[in-house]
Each structure stands twice: as C-alpha cells, then as structure tokens.
Design an enzyme around this catalytic site. Structure first.
Site, PDB file in Angstrom:
ATOM      1  N   GLU A  35       1.159  -1.218  -0.302  1.00 43.12           N
ATOM      2  CA  GLU A  35       0.151   0.466  -0.106  1.00 43.12           C
ATOM      3  C   GLU A  35       0.867   1.196   0.132  1.00 43.12           C
ATOM      4  O   GLU A  35       0.539   2.148  -0.551  1.00 43.12           O
ATOM      5  CB  GLU A  35      -0.927   0.334   1.099  1.00 43.12           C
ATOM      6  CG  GLU A  35      -1.849  -1.050   1.316  1.00 43.12           C
ATOM      7  CD  GLU A  35      -2.696  -0.589  -0.193  1.00 43.12           C
ATOM      8  OE1 GLU A  35      -3.214   1.010  -0.314  1.00 43.12           O
ATOM      9  OE2 GLU A  35      -3.633  -1.681  -1.091  1.00 43.12           O
ATOM     10  N   TYR A 117      -5.669   7.266   3.527  1.00 45.03           N
ATOM     11  CA  TYR A 117      -6.165   6.461   3.016  1.00 45.03           C
ATOM     12  C   TYR A 117      -5.576   5.083   3.107  1.00 45.03           C
ATOM     13  O   TYR A 117      -6.054   3.528   2.961  1.00 45.03           O
ATOM     14  CB  TYR A 117      -6.099   6.611   1.178  1.00 45.03           C
ATOM     15  CG  TYR A 117      -6.050   5.854   0.175  1.00 45.03           C
ATOM     16  CD1 TYR A 117      -6.891   4.977   0.223  1.00 45.03           C
ATOM     17  CD2 TYR A 117      -4.683   4.764   0.216  1.00 45.03           C
ATOM     18  CE1 TYR A 117      -6.961   3.984  -0.492  1.00 45.03           C
ATOM     19  CE2 TYR A 117      -4.286   3.581  -0.698  1.00 45.03           C
ATOM     20  CZ  TYR A 117      -5.717   3.108  -1.251  1.00 45.03           C
ATOM     21  OH  TYR A 117      -5.810   1.765  -2.106  1.00 45.03           O
ATOM     22  N   ASP A 135      -9.189   5.880  -2.636  1.00 42.52           N
ATOM     23  CA  ASP A 135      -7.289   6.531  -3.500  1.00 42.52           C
ATOM     24  C   ASP A 135      -7.857   6.868  -4.903  1.00 42.52           C
ATOM     25  O   ASP A 135      -9.651   7.668  -5.278  1.00 42.52           O
ATOM     26  CB  ASP A 135      -7.230   5.450  -4.216  1.00 42.52           C
ATOM     27  CG  ASP A 135      -7.199   4.459  -4.904  1.00 42.52           C
ATOM     28  OD1 ASP A 135      -8.493   3.936  -5.084  1.00 42.52           O
ATOM     29  OD2 ASP A 135      -6.513   2.888  -5.361  1.00 42.52           O
TER      30      ASP A 135
END
Ligand code: SF4
Length: 337
Positions: A35, A117, A135
């Site tokens: 991520e 996020y 996102d």
C-alpha cells in the site's frame, strides 16, 4: 441498490482481478509495504520494488535493523523517498514497542507516513475492519457513478469518503456470509477504477457497474478537474570527477533527504556559487536534463570539472534525477563512470 451493486461488483472482482504479488497476502507488514508503494507508484512499476524490498527486509524486524541507506538503496528509482524513510521509522517504532502493527485504521494513522487512505486500506485488507479506502481510482469511479460536477478535489474527496463509508458498511455486512471482507469491497472498487473505469477510454460497454452509473454517457467529463500549475525552476548541477570516482553529497530535505547526488544550486548565479564552493575557476558544460516533481519542473544545466573524488555512484542510493545526470555524463565519456 447497494446489495445489488455489491454482489455485482464483488462477483466481477473475484472473476477478473489481476494476479498481483500482494493479492491474497495475509501478512499485515507485506500488505502495508504494497500500500505504501502504491501511494505514488503505478502497479506495474511497483511490483519489482515490492519483491526486492521484501526479499531484503522480509519482516518488520529486518527492516528496523537495517541502515537507512540500505533501505533507500532498495527504494532507489521508485521516487517519493519519504515513503521509504517513514517505513523505516515505523518499523523502529513498532519493534521497540508492541512488536505488532496495530489493527485499527485510527491507530495505524498515528504511525509515520500513514495517512487516512493507507490506514483504511491496510485495516480493511489485513484485519477486516469495515472502513472505506478511497484512492484516486475510487474517487474517479464514484464521481462518474454520481456525475459529480464539482472541480474542487477536497470536496470531491469528502463526498467520496462519505459515500464510501456507507457503501463499505453494506459491503462488509452483506457479504461476510460468502467470505468477502470489507477489504475485498475496497479492492473491487480500486480494481474497477484501475482496469475498466480508467481516466481515458473507460470501458463502459463491459463495465459491471454500468447500470448503476449516471456518468456513462460522458464519463471523461468526471471528475471535473482544475489544471494544476507546475512551477519551472532553473538549476545547475556540477559533476566533479577524477580517475577514482565522482563527488557526491548527502541530500537533505523532505523530497530527496537521505539520498546522494551531485552538487546543485538553483536560481541566478548558481554556477558561480557552485564553483566558489569548490574553489574552481571554470567548468565545462555537458548538456541539460529535465526532471519533473509533483509541483516543480526542473531544467538542469549540467557542468563537469576535474576533482580528486572517490565515490563510486553504484554504492550510493541516487534519485532518478541524479541518475539522469549520470547517464548524460556516461553518454559523453564512459571511461570513468
Ligand atoms: S459505466 Fe463507464 S463511467 Fe460508469 S463506472 Fe463503468 S466504466 Fe466508469
């Protein structure tokens, strides 16, 4: 509509998701690394970095024990180096404390380099927390579904977060019986944005969500955008080299801090200041290099001069910008570099 939308998208996701090295991963550390990489790097480019990084630092403990320079070397070429420095700091923090990544998005957000996020993505994928992760891909999909005309990115983000919070709740609660988790729902939306509802030429004809979408007649109109201005900057770089190597400096600052590079100055009188720093009268012009950062467009004039320098650039983590300068020099004289 939500349960219909969820089952349609989740079924599509299970059938069509791309095979990626982090798909199906259950180790929270590995999910975190993927991520963080995907924050600013495209999937295809991120894959080799993901594999190389985890080969070198297979656990949080390995990462915590490593030197920052080794971490930056593994990240070299991937850009946005604050991500690597923050991952390293995060590893230190965890290993000197609880030894485990926290499970909730609110606790994850307290760690270095983890924004809302990334925290939501890790918490939902690794720990099944029903929290929304929106996102850029997801914002685009939601803007099109709802035909949002608003060009203000902050307001679009807020609207996307609000809607996603409602949708992920449905996704998490409706589908637990078939083994789907909130992380699947978040990833299904991201995957739709990355592979079907793309910025240009979205595949509305094959889109599983077409019947829920208000923007499909003019999809490229959404999200509405405002042009972002990049500021131009004139820079001079000086490559000092001798028979034993080149001169490199440790860079400071948020963008390239911790990496090594050639001496540089910006603005009027930049060459004069560089020459004065090294007690030189002149340097030979080599050529120019262009490099773009998010808000800056650099136009770099490269000069070279003789110097008793000893660094081998292969041994130091260099930014993409410095590697472009190195390539320019190499093209002119491969003997030394
Ligand atoms: S129908 Fe078209 S615009 Fe709407 S979500 Fe699908 S690909 Fe995107």
């Amino acid at each position: 509509m939500p349960s219909d939308l969820h089952s349609t998208l989740l079924t599509w996701y299970q059938l069509h998701k791309r095979k990626l090295p982090w798909r199906g991963e259950s180790d929270p550390y590995r999910i975190l690394v993927s991520e963080v990489l995907l924050q600013q790097t495209r999937v295809e480019q991120a894959i080799p970095y993901y594999q190389r990084f985890l080969q070198q630092f297979p656990t949080l403990e390995d990462l915590a024990r490593a030197d920052q320079e080794a971490v930056l070397k593994a990240w070299q070429g991937c850009g946005y180096y604050a991500r690597a420095r923050n991952l390293h700091k995060l590893a230190h923090k965890i290993i000197s404390g609880s030894q485990h990544l926290p499970r909730s998005s609110s606790e994850l957000q307290a760690l270095p380099g983890i924004g809302p996020y990334t925290a939501a993505a890790v918490a939902s994928i690794a720990f099944g927390e029903p929290v929304a992760a929106a996102d850029g891909n997801v914002r685009r999909v939601l803007s099109r579904w709802n035909a949002w005309e608003n060009p203000n990115p902050k307001q679009v983000q807020e609207a996307a977060d609000t809607l996603m919070a409602e949708l992920v709740y449905w996704g998490g609660s409706v589908n637990t019986s078939d083994g789907s988790l909130p992380g699947d729902w978040n990833q299904a939306l991201m995957e739709l944005g990355a592979t079907v509802c793309t910025p240009q030429n979205p595949g509305c004809r094959v889109c599983p969500a077409a019947r829920f979408c208000q923007g499909k007649t003019r999809p490229e109109r959404y999200p509405a955008t405002r042009a972002r201005k990049q500021k131009g900057l004139e820079v001079v770089a000086l490559v000092l080299q001798g028979p034993k190597g080149v001169h490199l400096e440790l860079r400071q600052g948020r963008v390239l801090g911790g990496l090594w590079g050639f001496p540089m100055e910006e603005g009027p009188g930049a060459l004069g200041r560089l020459l004065a720093r090294f007690g030189l009268d002149s340097a030979e012009p080599v050529g120019t290099v262009r490099h773009n950062f998010t808000h800056r467009k650099l136009h770099i004039q490269v000069y070279q001069a003789h110097w008793e320098a000893r660094e081998n650039p292969k041994n130091r983590p260099l930014s993409r910008l410095d590697r472009k300068i190195l390539e320019l020099i190499r093209a002119g004289q491969s003997r030394l570099l």
